[in-house]
Design a protein around this motif. Structure first.
Motif, PDB file in Angstrom:
ATOM      1  N   GLN A  79      -4.999  -0.803  -8.058  1.00 60.87           N
ATOM      2  CA  GLN A  79      -5.956   0.243  -7.723  1.00 60.87           C
ATOM      3  C   GLN A  79      -5.179   1.542  -7.510  1.00 60.87           C
ATOM      4  OE1 GLN A  79      -8.559  -0.666  -4.388  1.00 60.87           O
ATOM      5  NE2 GLN A  79      -8.551  -2.855  -4.904  1.00 60.87           N
ATOM      6  N   TYR A  80      -5.745   2.644  -7.982  1.00 60.35           N
ATOM      7  CA  TYR A  80      -5.106   3.954  -7.800  1.00 60.35           C
ATOM      8  C   TYR A  80      -6.182   4.915  -7.322  1.00 60.35           C
ATOM      9  CZ  TYR A  80      -1.311   7.288  -8.528  1.00 60.35           C
ATOM     10  OH  TYR A  80      -0.276   8.188  -8.330  1.00 60.35           O
ATOM     11  N   HIS A  81      -6.067   5.374  -6.082  1.00 61.09           N
ATOM     12  CA  HIS A  81      -7.089   6.213  -5.467  1.00 61.09           C
ATOM     13  C   HIS A  81      -6.553   7.623  -5.271  1.00 61.09           C
ATOM     14  CE1 HIS A  81      -9.511   2.650  -4.746  1.00 61.09           C
ATOM     15  NE2 HIS A  81      -8.449   2.058  -4.217  1.00 61.09           N
ATOM     16  N   SER A  85       0.079  -0.544 -10.282  1.00 64.67           N
ATOM     17  CA  SER A  85      -0.985  -0.494  -9.274  1.00 64.67           C
ATOM     18  C   SER A  85      -2.242  -1.178  -9.799  1.00 64.67           C
ATOM     19  CB  SER A  85      -1.309   0.949  -8.901  1.00 64.67           C
ATOM     20  OG  SER A  85      -0.212   1.573  -8.272  1.00 64.67           O
ATOM     21  N   GLU A 145     -12.999  -1.565  -1.515  1.00 67.99           N
ATOM     22  CA  GLU A 145     -12.256  -2.315  -2.536  1.00 67.99           C
ATOM     23  C   GLU A 145     -10.776  -2.404  -2.146  1.00 67.99           C
ATOM     24  OE1 GLU A 145     -11.518  -2.211  -7.387  1.00 67.99           O
ATOM     25  OE2 GLU A 145     -12.132  -0.386  -6.330  1.00 67.99           O
ATOM     26  N   ALA A 146     -10.221  -1.293  -1.655  1.00 70.36           N
ATOM     27  CA  ALA A 146      -8.816  -1.310  -1.227  1.00 70.36           C
ATOM     28  C   ALA A 146      -8.633  -2.199  -0.004  1.00 70.36           C
ATOM     29  CB  ALA A 146      -8.360   0.116  -0.920  1.00 70.36           C
ATOM     30  N   PHE A 163       0.851  -1.185   0.000  1.00 64.94           N
ATOM     31  CA  PHE A 163       0.000   0.000   0.000  1.00 64.94           C
ATOM     32  C   PHE A 163       0.891   1.241   0.000  1.00 64.94           C
ATOM     33  CE2 PHE A 163      -3.044  -3.133   0.992  1.00 64.94           C
ATOM     34  CZ  PHE A 163      -4.309  -2.602   0.783  1.00 64.94           C
ATOM     35  N   TYR A 215      -6.234  -5.762   1.269  1.00 65.73           N
ATOM     36  CA  TYR A 215      -5.537  -5.941   2.548  1.00 65.73           C
ATOM     37  C   TYR A 215      -5.981  -7.243   3.231  1.00 65.73           C
ATOM     38  CZ  TYR A 215      -3.768  -4.791   7.225  1.00 65.73           C
ATOM     39  OH  TYR A 215      -3.114  -4.813   8.428  1.00 65.73           O
ATOM     40  N   MET A 259     -10.545   2.189   5.635  1.00 61.49           N
ATOM     41  CA  MET A 259     -10.130   0.802   5.411  1.00 61.49           C
ATOM     42  C   MET A 259     -10.153   0.003   6.716  1.00 61.49           C
ATOM     43  SD  MET A 259      -7.198   0.866   2.462  1.00 61.49           S
ATOM     44  CE  MET A 259      -6.105   2.048   3.255  1.00 61.49           C
ATOM     45  N   VAL A 274      -1.658  -1.170  -4.158  1.00 62.25           N
ATOM     46  CA  VAL A 274      -2.747  -0.205  -4.053  1.00 62.25           C
ATOM     47  C   VAL A 274      -2.133   1.149  -3.705  1.00 62.25           C
ATOM     48  CG1 VAL A 274      -4.875   0.425  -2.850  1.00 62.25           C
ATOM     49  CG2 VAL A 274      -4.352  -1.995  -3.275  1.00 62.25           C
ATOM     50  N   PHE A 313      -2.466   5.344  -2.969  1.00 63.27           N
ATOM     51  CA  PHE A 313      -3.234   6.520  -2.565  1.00 63.27           C
ATOM     52  C   PHE A 313      -2.357   7.744  -2.798  1.00 63.27           C
ATOM     53  CE2 PHE A 313      -5.168   3.072  -0.291  1.00 63.27           C
ATOM     54  CZ  PHE A 313      -6.523   3.387  -0.229  1.00 63.27           C
TER      55      PHE A 313
END
Length: 759
Positions: A276-278, A274, A352-353, A215, A357, A292, A243, A245
């Motif tokens: 996921q990219y937030h 990644s 989703e993130a 993360f 984990y 989270m 993931v 952020f």
């Protein structure tokens, strides 16, 4: 430059690949580097070679054929330039004239070649001898109260130089030893120390070979530590999920083409980094982490009720932590509406993130200054540690917390004594070994030093590298106050703006670079540094020095000390200068647990690991355990939002390192030919009545009545969260109030500066 469908600019390629190769070639040409530079690059970051002067990412035991990245190569070529900044140059240009030059143009004059003294009568630097410089500086320091002097260190000076510099300062009589960590990662040193008992990250290189998820928070790997992309790419290929952020979509954490892989280079096939990219709102990381954690606790409740199975590590929490109940009470009491509002992310995105984990047995948390450079950055670090502790993700292989340091030895300097905090230094051992009583009162960090320069209490400043005046907040006030000091001394390889803002007596002392041969009385010398994973590496330069009149940093520090301090037979400055191995013996004597057999181990492939108690689950905290902490607020921003107020994120381009500007190509963001830009998303442009290409100014909106302004910025549509703006560091530093810093560490809060747009 390319554009998304919404009209925002971006770079359409991947990090690495042919773009990196072109970037290196362009700098090679601009610096007129010699063919010998290629041989130097082949030795970069390798056992028996020299260690990169750029980022602090670790050096593997089994290096690639080319163990350097685009930024590392630029830093080396920048140092190996054939351009020379000679006394003749200074005779032709007054200091007042040079103040009007761009940062890039100053450094393009090349390597400094001779010690120089500022002559206020003519407003020019004039050459002087080393003996003259040392004698005059020593006389000035002896005439001052030691508490009125500041000894600053940038993050590139070696362990040997740093140790002597700290010793010089303490024998002289102060702990005023701020360094570049104060401006970037001091929040880590304070925040991590409080909650896990270690001021540095817990990961080693092999952890990235076995983790299941990583993360990322507020770290721009592609520009600031590109060699890190190699283990990340390998991790993704074996199934690790990453993931991210970050308010800014950084290309390095989106896709990567390995320049050392011929198939990838020829095919153009990139690895998606990644999953996921937030794009969290600037300062919204606490809320995102709480969100989270909230989902993890919800799943704990559900699964335990249905299956009598825990998803959190209850045994680890019971044995190794405190504060768990208070933390979960805070999480459960925080509503999803609050979390969404402060993070700028939806509940669905955070769940989703969190599912990544929950699906990972081994997790690493990586972060950069996007997490730390906020008024409540220390609380952000605490929340990241909370997140990891929930499932026992500290102190196991493939787990841990890993801050990515910027400068090449900024972590190591702290390790060997560069600290304003006396409790972090073994002063009793130092007193016994050298026969003097070190000062015990806390010294000045960067912010406090600036405050006392403004008040006139600081009379002398010695800068061991760096570009201090350009890097600090409150630049206009600071430059005005700087000239009222009695003495300023700058030790450097190239000209920068800090060298043009002088005290009544001022010296510019040129030093060897790390790529250059350091020949002393006993022969060629090696130096050492510590990477961001706590490994120590030896480094040997081979290139012919840029000028025969250069001295090493060790020799300069020792020369200043000898000219300033009374004789002491235990302080063997001349012997230490002649043989750096003797300095390493001194370090080993003062820090035996970490540096035993220093000289024998310094060229260990991959470096030798100095250890980390938290990695062994030995918690050197007040409680004796890892501490869950309860954040006092969901945003790390220090000034609340208001109509028309934005959060400015100051950023570096991939054509710079810290304050060093290599060129005007921020390729990885699609910005070419300028640094005078204001990045803003199209929705905010429309709301503010702005259009692309319009010239605007940013003004401070900190509410303290001080007028701070940066003008001439070109509006560019860019993918940022609502309420957030982007601009370049250090140009936008003038907008940061000196008092706007992390509450615990006093690190300037440069990633969420309150501003307004002035059209």
């Amino acid at each position: 430059m390319a554009r998304h469908e919404d009209g925002t600019i971006h770079y359409s390629g991947s990090t690495g690949g042919w773009g990196s190769v072109r970037g290196i070639v362009e700098v090679f040409g601009r610096e007129w580097a010699t063919p010998a530079a290629l041989e130097t690059l082949s030795r970069q970051n390798k056992p028996g070679g020299f260690m990169c002067v750029s980022c602090a990412w670790t050096k593997p035991a089994d290096p690639h054929t080319f163990e350097f990245c685009e930024n590392g190569a630029k830093a080396t070529l920048w140092e190996l330039t054939t351009r020379r900044c000679t006394p003749e140059f200074f005779a032709q240009h007054s200091v007042t004239e040079l103040k009007g030059w761009r940062d890039y143009d100053l450094e393009q004059q090349g390597r400094l070649t001779h010690p120089m003294r500022y002559d206020p009568a003519t407003d020019h630097y004039v050459p002087c001898s080393w003996e003259e410089a040392f004698t005059a500086i020593g006389a000035e320091l002896k005439a001052l109260d030691p508490g009125s002097a500041v000894f600053y260190a940038s993050g590139r000076a070696s362990l040997e130089t740093s140790y002597l510099y700290a010793l010089f300062g303490r024998v002289y009589g102060h702990n005023n030893l701020p360094d570049s960590s104060n401006m970037c990662h001091e929040t880590t040193s304070v925040g991590l120390k409080k909650v896990i008992g270690s001021p540095v990250g817990t990961c080693v290189h092999s952890d990235f070979d076995s983790c299941d998820a990583i993360f990322f928070f507020g770290q721009n790997t592609g520009s600031n530590s590109p060699r890190f992309l190699h283990p990340l790419q390998e991790a993704v290929k074996r199934g690790c999920r990453i993931v991210t952020f970050n308010p800014v979509r950084e290309k390095g954490l989106e896709s990567f083409i390995n320049p050392q892989n011929p198939l990838e280079m020829l095919s153009g096939h990139a690895t998606q980094i990644s999953c996921q990219y937030h794009q969290v709102k600037a300062g919204g990381d606490i809320a995102a982490l709480i969100g989270m954690c909230k989902h993890v606790l919800d799943e704990e409740d559900k699964r335990f009720a249905a299956e009598r199975r825990h998803v959190i590590d209850v045994d680890f929490i019971a044995q190794h932590t405190t504060g768990f109940d208070e933390f979960i009470e805070k999480v459960r009491a925080t509503s999803w509406d609050e979390i969404e509002a402060e993070s700028g992310l939806t509940r669905a995105a955070l769940i989703e993130a969190a599912e990544v984990y929950l699906g990972a047995e081994r997790v690493i948390g990586v972060y950069g200054m996007g997490l730390t450079q906020h008024v409540h950055g220390s609380q952000s670090i605490g929340c990241l540690v909370n997140f990891l502790l929930l499932r026992g993700n500290i102190g196991r292989e493939g787990t841990g917390v890993s801050p990515v340091r910027g400068h090449s030895n900024v972590q190591g300097q702290r390790t060997v004594g560069i600290s304003e905090k006396p409790e972090l230094v073994p002063l009793d051992w130092i007193a016994d070994r050298y026969g003097f009583e070190p000062p015990r009162e806390e010294g000045l960090n960067t912010v406090k030093a600036c405050e006392k320069i403004l008040s006139g209490e600081v009379k002398a400043f010695i800068g061991l590298g760096g570009n201090f005046v350009r890097a600090i907040p409150e630049r206009e006030q600071m430059e005005a106050a700087w000239t009222k000091m009695r003495l300023t001394v700058q030790i450097a390889t190239k000209l920068n703006r800090s060298h043009l803002i002088n005290g009544e007596v001022a010296y510019l002392l040129p030093c060897l670079g790390r790529t250059e041969e350091d020949e002393q009385a006993t022969g060629p010398q090696a130096v050492t540094m510590e990477d961001s994973l706590s490994c120590i590496h030896g480094s040997i330069g081979r290139r012919t020095p840029a000028s025969p009149d250069l001295l090493s940093e060790v020799a300069i520090v020792a020369g200043l000390a000898q000219a300033t301090l009374p004789p002491n037979p235990r302080l063997k400055w001349a012997e230490w200068t002649a043989d750096y191995g003797l300095i390493r013996d001194e370090i080993a004597a003062i820090y035996p647990e970490e540096f035993h057999d220093f000289n024998a181990r310094m060229f260990t492939p991959g470096g030798f690991y100095r250890g980390n108690s938290a990695r062994e689950r030995v918690w050197k905290t007040k409680s004796g355990k890892a501490d869950f902490t309860v954040p006092t607020q969901l945003s790390s921003i220090g000034v609340p939002d208001a109509p028309g107020r934005y959060r400015l994120i100051t950023m570096r381009s991939n054509d710079q390192f810290n304050t060093t500007i290599y060129g005007y190509s921020d390729r990885l963001r699609g910005i070419e030919g300028t640094r005078d830009v204001l990045l803003i998303n199209p929705r905010e442009m429309e709301r503010a009545g702005l259009h692309e290409g319009q010239r605007v100014a940013l003004v401070s909106d900190a509410g303290d009545g001080v007028h701070r302004r940066v003008g001439g910025l070109k509006v560019l549509p860019f993918a940022l969260p609502d309420g957030c703006l982007g601009g370049y560091y250090p140009e936008c530093n003038a907008l940061i109030p000196l008092w706007y810093h992390d509450q615990a560490s006093k690190t300037p809060a440069a990633k969420g500066v309150p501003v307004r747009i002035e059209a």
